[in-house]
Scaffold this motif. Structure first.
Motif, mmCIF file in Angstrom:
data_model
loop_
_atom_site.group_PDB
_atom_site.id
_atom_site.type_symbol
_atom_site.label_atom_id
_atom_site.label_comp_id
_atom_site.label_asym_id
_atom_site.label_seq_id
_atom_site.Cartn_x
_atom_site.Cartn_y
_atom_site.Cartn_z
ATOM 1 N N THR A 197 0.813 -1.211 0.000
ATOM 2 C CA THR A 197 0.000 0.000 0.000
ATOM 3 C C THR A 197 0.848 1.263 0.000
ATOM 4 O OG1 THR A 197 -1.774 -1.172 1.146
ATOM 5 C CG2 THR A 197 -1.869 1.226 1.162
ATOM 6 N N GLU A 198 1.905 1.298 0.812
ATOM 7 C CA GLU A 198 2.757 2.500 0.842
ATOM 8 C C GLU A 198 3.315 2.802 -0.548
ATOM 9 O OE1 GLU A 198 3.837 0.520 4.881
ATOM 10 O OE2 GLU A 198 3.110 -0.116 2.933
ATOM 11 N N ALA A 199 3.800 1.771 -1.224
ATOM 12 C CA ALA A 199 4.351 1.953 -2.569
ATOM 13 C C ALA A 199 3.268 2.381 -3.556
ATOM 14 C CB ALA A 199 5.020 0.670 -3.043
ATOM 15 N N GLU A 200 2.061 1.846 -3.405
ATOM 16 C CA GLU A 200 0.958 2.227 -4.291
ATOM 17 C C GLU A 200 0.594 3.695 -4.113
ATOM 18 O OE1 GLU A 200 -2.219 -0.495 -3.460
ATOM 19 O OE2 GLU A 200 -1.072 -2.226 -4.140
ATOM 20 N N VAL A 201 0.564 4.164 -2.863
ATOM 21 C CA VAL A 201 0.263 5.574 -2.595
ATOM 22 C C VAL A 201 1.383 6.452 -3.151
ATOM 23 C CG1 VAL A 201 -0.066 7.300 -0.784
ATOM 24 C CG2 VAL A 201 -1.179 5.073 -0.591
ATOM 25 N N GLN A 202 2.635 6.064 -2.912
ATOM 26 C CA GLN A 202 3.785 6.821 -3.414
ATOM 27 C C GLN A 202 3.720 6.938 -4.934
ATOM 28 O OE1 GLN A 202 6.385 7.502 -0.808
ATOM 29 N NE2 GLN A 202 6.716 9.151 -2.238
ATOM 30 N N ARG A 203 3.422 5.834 -5.602
ATOM 31 C CA ARG A 203 3.337 5.844 -7.071
ATOM 32 C C ARG A 203 2.171 6.706 -7.545
ATOM 33 N NH1 ARG A 203 2.205 0.564 -8.638
ATOM 34 N NH2 ARG A 203 0.139 1.130 -9.350
ATOM 35 N N ALA A 204 1.031 6.623 -6.849
ATOM 36 C CA ALA A 204 -0.132 7.423 -7.236
ATOM 37 C C ALA A 204 0.180 8.913 -7.152
ATOM 38 C CB ALA A 204 -1.332 7.083 -6.356
ATOM 39 N N MET A 205 0.897 9.330 -6.101
ATOM 40 C CA MET A 205 1.254 10.748 -5.975
ATOM 41 C C MET A 205 2.196 11.173 -7.094
ATOM 42 S SD MET A 205 1.676 11.597 -1.926
ATOM 43 C CE MET A 205 2.930 10.354 -1.628
ATOM 44 N N ALA A 206 3.124 10.314 -7.469
ATOM 45 C CA ALA A 206 4.085 10.657 -8.521
ATOM 46 C C ALA A 206 3.455 10.656 -9.908
ATOM 47 C CB ALA A 206 5.260 9.684 -8.481
ATOM 48 N N GLU A 207 2.515 9.748 -10.155
ATOM 49 C CA GLU A 207 1.953 9.596 -11.499
ATOM 50 C C GLU A 207 0.728 10.452 -11.766
ATOM 51 O OE1 GLU A 207 1.372 5.398 -11.963
ATOM 52 O OE2 GLU A 207 3.521 5.022 -12.230
ATOM 53 N N ASP A 208 0.092 10.983 -10.731
ATOM 54 C CA ASP A 208 -1.073 11.838 -10.926
ATOM 55 C C ASP A 208 -0.630 13.125 -11.624
ATOM 56 O OD1 ASP A 208 -2.894 14.185 -9.894
ATOM 57 O OD2 ASP A 208 -4.083 12.354 -9.671
ATOM 58 N N LEU A 209 -1.245 13.445 -12.742
ATOM 59 C CA LEU A 209 -0.820 14.606 -13.532
ATOM 60 C C LEU A 209 -0.994 15.933 -12.800
ATOM 61 C CD1 LEU A 209 -2.109 13.560 -17.055
ATOM 62 C CD2 LEU A 209 0.209 13.358 -16.114
ATOM 63 N N ASP A 210 -1.987 16.025 -11.919
ATOM 64 C CA ASP A 210 -2.211 17.266 -11.178
ATOM 65 C C ASP A 210 -1.311 17.380 -9.949
ATOM 66 O OD1 ASP A 210 -4.218 18.154 -12.916
ATOM 67 O OD2 ASP A 210 -5.728 16.964 -11.856
ATOM 68 N N ILE A 211 -0.851 16.258 -9.424
ATOM 69 C CA ILE A 211 -0.040 16.252 -8.213
ATOM 70 C C ILE A 211 1.446 16.130 -8.552
ATOM 71 C CG2 ILE A 211 0.430 15.045 -6.036
ATOM 72 C CD1 ILE A 211 -2.286 16.477 -6.076
ATOM 73 N N ALA A 212 1.816 15.053 -9.246
ATOM 74 C CA ALA A 212 3.198 14.780 -9.655
ATOM 75 C C ALA A 212 4.185 15.065 -8.518
ATOM 76 C CB ALA A 212 3.552 15.575 -10.900
ATOM 77 N N GLU A 213 3.926 14.499 -7.367
ATOM 78 C CA GLU A 213 4.727 14.772 -6.168
ATOM 79 C C GLU A 213 5.623 13.596 -5.839
ATOM 80 O OE1 GLU A 213 6.595 16.492 -3.612
ATOM 81 O OE2 GLU A 213 4.825 17.698 -4.051
ATOM 82 N N GLN A 214 6.930 13.861 -5.723
ATOM 83 C CA GLN A 214 7.881 12.826 -5.359
ATOM 84 C C GLN A 214 8.568 13.117 -4.030
ATOM 85 O OE1 GLN A 214 10.522 12.334 -8.677
ATOM 86 N NE2 GLN A 214 8.936 11.446 -9.952
ATOM 87 N N GLY A 215 8.289 14.272 -3.443
ATOM 88 C CA GLY A 215 8.957 14.669 -2.218
ATOM 89 C C GLY A 215 8.225 14.299 -0.939
ATOM 90 N N ILE A 216 7.131 13.579 -1.052
ATOM 91 C CA ILE A 216 6.364 13.162 0.123
ATOM 92 C C ILE A 216 6.610 11.678 0.351
ATOM 93 C CG2 ILE A 216 4.048 12.932 1.122
ATOM 94 C CD1 ILE A 216 4.940 15.831 0.763
ATOM 95 N N THR A 217 6.948 11.312 1.581
ATOM 96 C CA THR A 217 7.129 9.905 1.912
ATOM 97 C C THR A 217 5.858 9.364 2.560
ATOM 98 O OG1 THR A 217 8.126 10.452 4.037
ATOM 99 C CG2 THR A 217 9.619 10.082 2.195
ATOM 100 N N VAL A 218 5.666 8.080 2.429
ATOM 101 C CA VAL A 218 4.495 7.409 2.981
ATOM 102 C C VAL A 218 4.983 6.391 3.996
ATOM 103 C CG1 VAL A 218 2.440 6.052 2.452
ATOM 104 C CG2 VAL A 218 3.313 7.691 0.773
ATOM 105 N N VAL A 219 4.477 6.505 5.230
ATOM 106 C CA VAL A 219 4.909 5.635 6.320
ATOM 107 C C VAL A 219 3.681 4.982 6.939
ATOM 108 C CG1 VAL A 219 6.124 5.573 8.530
ATOM 109 C CG2 VAL A 219 6.834 7.207 6.782
#
Length: 80
Positions: free
Chosen positions: A5-27
């Protein structure tokens, strides 16, 4: 919530065109997931949390996302 799940959330944040966020970690926490990191505005933080809640509705999400100053300084820094 599964082991990925953590990896899925991380990937969703990075791949979402409106968010494209890689600087947030999921714990993983005792009750769900915690999003940690820094963003440039409260609006950006809210958009990230809203997107994660929308994509993962059955998971408790806590946001430990700080807001950094993104604007240019208003006065000159004096160096000694």
């Amino acid at each position: 919530m599964n082991d990925y799940t953590e990896a899925e959330v991380q990937r969703a944040m990075a791949e979402d065109l409106d968010i494209a966020e890689q600087g947030i970690t999921v714990v993983r926490s005792d009750v769900g997931l915690v999003l940690r990191g820094e963003v440039e505005s409260p609006h950006r933080r809210d958009e990230i949390v809203r997107m994660v809640h929308g994509r993962f509705p059955g998971i408790e999400i806590a946001a430990d996302i700080g807001v950094t100053r993104a604007a240019a300084p208003t006065e000159a820094e004096e160096l000694a």
